[in-house]
Design a protein around this motif. Structure first.
Motif, PDB file in Angstrom:
ATOM      1  N   THR A 122       0.838  -1.200   0.000  1.00 60.50           N
ATOM      2  CA  THR A 122       0.000   0.000   0.000  1.00 60.50           C
ATOM      3  C   THR A 122       0.874   1.252   0.000  1.00 60.50           C
ATOM      4  O   THR A 122       2.083   1.200   0.241  1.00 60.50           O
ATOM      5  N   SER A 157       0.602   5.429   1.393  1.00 59.40           N
ATOM      6  CA  SER A 157      -0.153   6.325   2.264  1.00 59.40           C
ATOM      7  C   SER A 157       0.172   7.777   1.960  1.00 59.40           C
ATOM      8  O   SER A 157       1.340   8.140   1.803  1.00 59.40           O
ATOM      9  N   ARG A 206     -14.121   8.920   3.971  1.00 67.23           N
ATOM     10  CA  ARG A 206     -13.772   7.566   4.416  1.00 67.23           C
ATOM     11  C   ARG A 206     -14.513   6.518   3.589  1.00 67.23           C
ATOM     12  O   ARG A 206     -13.950   5.479   3.230  1.00 67.23           O
ATOM     13  N   ASP A 207     -15.790   6.787   3.269  1.00 69.19           N
ATOM     14  CA  ASP A 207     -16.548   5.832   2.472  1.00 69.19           C
ATOM     15  C   ASP A 207     -15.933   5.669   1.088  1.00 69.19           C
ATOM     16  O   ASP A 207     -15.813   4.559   0.573  1.00 69.19           O
ATOM     17  N   ARG A 228     -12.715   3.555   1.310  1.00 65.98           N
ATOM     18  CA  ARG A 228     -12.989   2.127   1.463  1.00 65.98           C
ATOM     19  C   ARG A 228     -13.512   1.514   0.172  1.00 65.98           C
ATOM     20  O   ARG A 228     -13.222   0.359  -0.131  1.00 65.98           O
ATOM     21  N   GLY A 263      -9.167   1.091   0.113  1.00 66.56           N
ATOM     22  CA  GLY A 263      -8.222   1.710   1.036  1.00 66.56           C
ATOM     23  C   GLY A 263      -8.853   2.034   2.370  1.00 66.56           C
ATOM     24  O   GLY A 263      -9.868   1.460   2.764  1.00 66.56           O
ATOM     25  N   GLU A 264      -8.255   3.017   3.079  1.00 64.40           N
ATOM     26  CA  GLU A 264      -8.751   3.394   4.396  1.00 64.40           C
ATOM     27  C   GLU A 264      -8.349   4.839   4.680  1.00 64.40           C
ATOM     28  O   GLU A 264      -7.367   5.358   4.119  1.00 64.40           O
ATOM     29  N   THR A 305      -7.653   7.250   8.080  1.00 68.07           N
ATOM     30  CA  THR A 305      -7.478   7.219   9.535  1.00 68.07           C
ATOM     31  C   THR A 305      -7.004   8.580  10.023  1.00 68.07           C
ATOM     32  O   THR A 305      -6.629   9.451   9.225  1.00 68.07           O
ATOM     33  N   THR A 348      -4.825   5.728   2.838  1.00 65.93           N
ATOM     34  CA  THR A 348      -4.029   4.573   2.413  1.00 65.93           C
ATOM     35  C   THR A 348      -4.743   3.884   1.261  1.00 65.93           C
ATOM     36  O   THR A 348      -5.929   3.579   1.355  1.00 65.93           O
TER      37      THR A 348
END
Length: 518
Positions: free
Chosen positions: A443, A445, A489-490, A493, A497-498, A500, A514
């Motif tokens: 990944t 970031s 965030r949605d 995903r 990914g993510e 945070t 990420t």
């Protein structure tokens, strides 16, 4: 126990005769010893410590004879102690004396006339010892069987007690249908007493709608110890109501009479099924309400954008003096109208995007995205706001950068613009904002750092929830819907990914996007 280890008890008229006999038998490999009197011999006979009892007729006085007969009568069923009696010469050719006949009738007696050859005596004694060994084997076998039966009875008692006290329905039944034990839970939940239903056939016809085969025995020895799932079945109770039980069965082995023993267990899942049904209905109702809400938000957002676009268009026409000259004060008012229109349109766009995401109407592409292009666009976006708040802004050099991720370029740009907008919003004048990029094994970031007001620790888990604005209490002049981070965030995903965050009050925040490496 070997034959030669079984003792031969000797009882003679005099101690000297006994010692001579002991030496003779010992020379032939027999374990012999001399008893002091009949009382001692009878005590050892009662304790089964004698292999063969050898005695002379002369010791059988009335008292000794009665004591021996009494000891013989008290022998257990498996015991018949061999007794060798040495009689007088030619005594066996006539009628036996009363003393000898009485003992011969009560015991396993061999009579030998004196004088007797040593070989004959030892042969008779060895024959008696072998017979005694067989008797002792029978004793041990009987003891083992009794111990096994006792253990079996204790196991059956423990099993019966465990079944009776079980907190859920249990039935212990034998091949052929005999019900051996029901737990209190079984009789309590059904309302039937065990005495009223004694077979699985009766129970099945009355309470299982004519399905007695459900309670049949385990199929074979291969099923011993393995649980069979019999499924869910309706049970009709004594008061006419119906319950749903989940049945399981396990074979426990065979009873002493050869019948297979089976344990059937059940769990009353009536309330659970009702709860599941209610939960499904509530979930469907909530999903319908949520869909209606999303549809309403989408519709209202669309309807609101139309007049807002008209406001923007007319304010621009007025600013261009299409309708005639305007004064500096009027131009300033038009700029305020335009700023308010853009802010309101931004809020409505957030609500519309959120509604589309919830309704599943947002399409996300999976393609290779060059972060160099994304960073270049971000620099153009940040520059006017950076200059206005005198912020220090640093980011990776895009020249020859060549760093790629897998995702949707527009969505990656949208997420980073939202993160930068928040950073600029909550960073004081003269503060610092930066972007950096780090690689992991699979990944990559992108992190947005700021040295703004930060986020309280107890609010970190809530900032990605929709309509949440964590720092409103610290900076009430910051407006918005509270949807930006939830949407970001949605989207992250959906791209695999993510998103945070790490933050501390007064020390700023770090938001990290990420994504998979391309």
């Amino acid at each position: 126990m070997p034959e030669k280890e079984l003792p031969v008890a000797l009882l003679t008229p005099t101690g000297q005769d006994g010692q001579v006999a002991q030496r003779v038998l010992s020379s032939k490999g027999l374990n012999a010893y001399v008893c002091d009197d009949m009382t001692q011999a009878c005590e050892q006979l009662g304790r089964h410590e004698i292999g063969v009892l050898v005695l002379a007729e002369e010791v059988l006085g009335p008292n000794a004879r009665d004591a021996l007969v009494n000891a013989l009568e008290k022998q257990p069923s498996w015991s018949d102690i061999p007794i060798v009696i040495l009689t007088g010469e030619d005594e066996l050719s006539g009628t036996l004396p009363k003393a000898l006949s009485g003992i011969a009738m009560k015991g396993n007696v061999t009579l030998l006339e004196r004088p007797v050859r040593v070989a004959t005596l030892t042969t008779v004694i060895r024959t008696g010892l072998r017979a005694r060994l067989r008797q002792l084997d029978v004793r041990d076998h009987l003891a083992e069987r009794e111990a096994s039966e006792t253990s079996l009875r204790e196991s059956e008692s423990r099993l019966s007690s465990a079944v009776m006290a079980a907190p859920y329905p249990l039935m212990l039944h034998a091949e052929g249908g005999e019900i051996l034990q029901l737990s209190r839970a079984w009789t309590h939940l059904t309302g039937y007493a065990q005495s009223s239903l004694t077979t699985t056939d009766e129970w099945g016809k009355l309470a299982l709608g004519g399905n007695p085969s459900l309670l049949g025995p385990a199929l074979g020895d291969e099923d011993l110890g393995e649980t069979s799932d019999l499924g869910e079945h309706v049970v009709r109770t004594a008061d006419g109501s119906e319950r749903t039980w989940d049945f399981h069965r396990v074979g426990l082995g065979n009873l002493p009479d050869g019948r297979r023993l089976t344990l059937t267990a059940a769990v009353d899942i009536t309330e659970y099924l009702q709860l599941v049904k209610s939960e499904r209905a509530a979930r469907q109702e909530a999903e319908d309400a949520n869909a209606a809400k999303s549809q309403f938000l989408a519709t209202m957002s669309h309807e609101l954008r139309t007049p807002l676009n008209a406001i923007a268009g007319y304010s621009q026409l007025l600013s261009l003096e299409v309708r005639g000259p305007i004064t500096p004060a009027q131009r300033e008012d038009l700029e305020r109208i335009d700023r308010s229109q853009r802010h309101l349109l931004s809020l409505i766009n957030d609500v519309l995007n959120f509604a589309k995401i919830e309704a599943g109407h947002i399409a996300v592409e999976k393609e290779t995205v060059d972060l160099a292009d994304v960073f270049q666009n971000l620099r153009e976006f940040v520059h006017p706001q950076q200059r206005e708040k005198e912020l220090n802004f640093t980011m990776p050099e895009t020249s020859g950068y060549g760093t790629f991720v897998l995702g949707d370029g527009d969505k990656v740009r949208q997420i980073l613009i939202n993160l930068l907008s928040n950073a600029i919003k909550f960073t004081p004048v003269g503060g610092h904002i930066s972007i950096d990029c780090t690689d992991q094994e699979t990944t990559r970031s992108i992190s947005v750092h700021d040295d703004g007001v930060g986020i309280p620790p107890d609010k970190l888990s809530a900032i990605f929830e929709p309509f949440i604005q964590v720092n409103r209490g610290y900076s009430s002049n910051h407006e918005g819907t509270g949807l930006g981070l939830s949407i970001s965030r949605d989207l992250a995903r959906r791209m695999g990914g993510e998103l945070t965050v790490q933050s501390a009050l007064g020390k700023g925040s770090v938001f990290t996007l990420t994504l998979p490496q391309a």
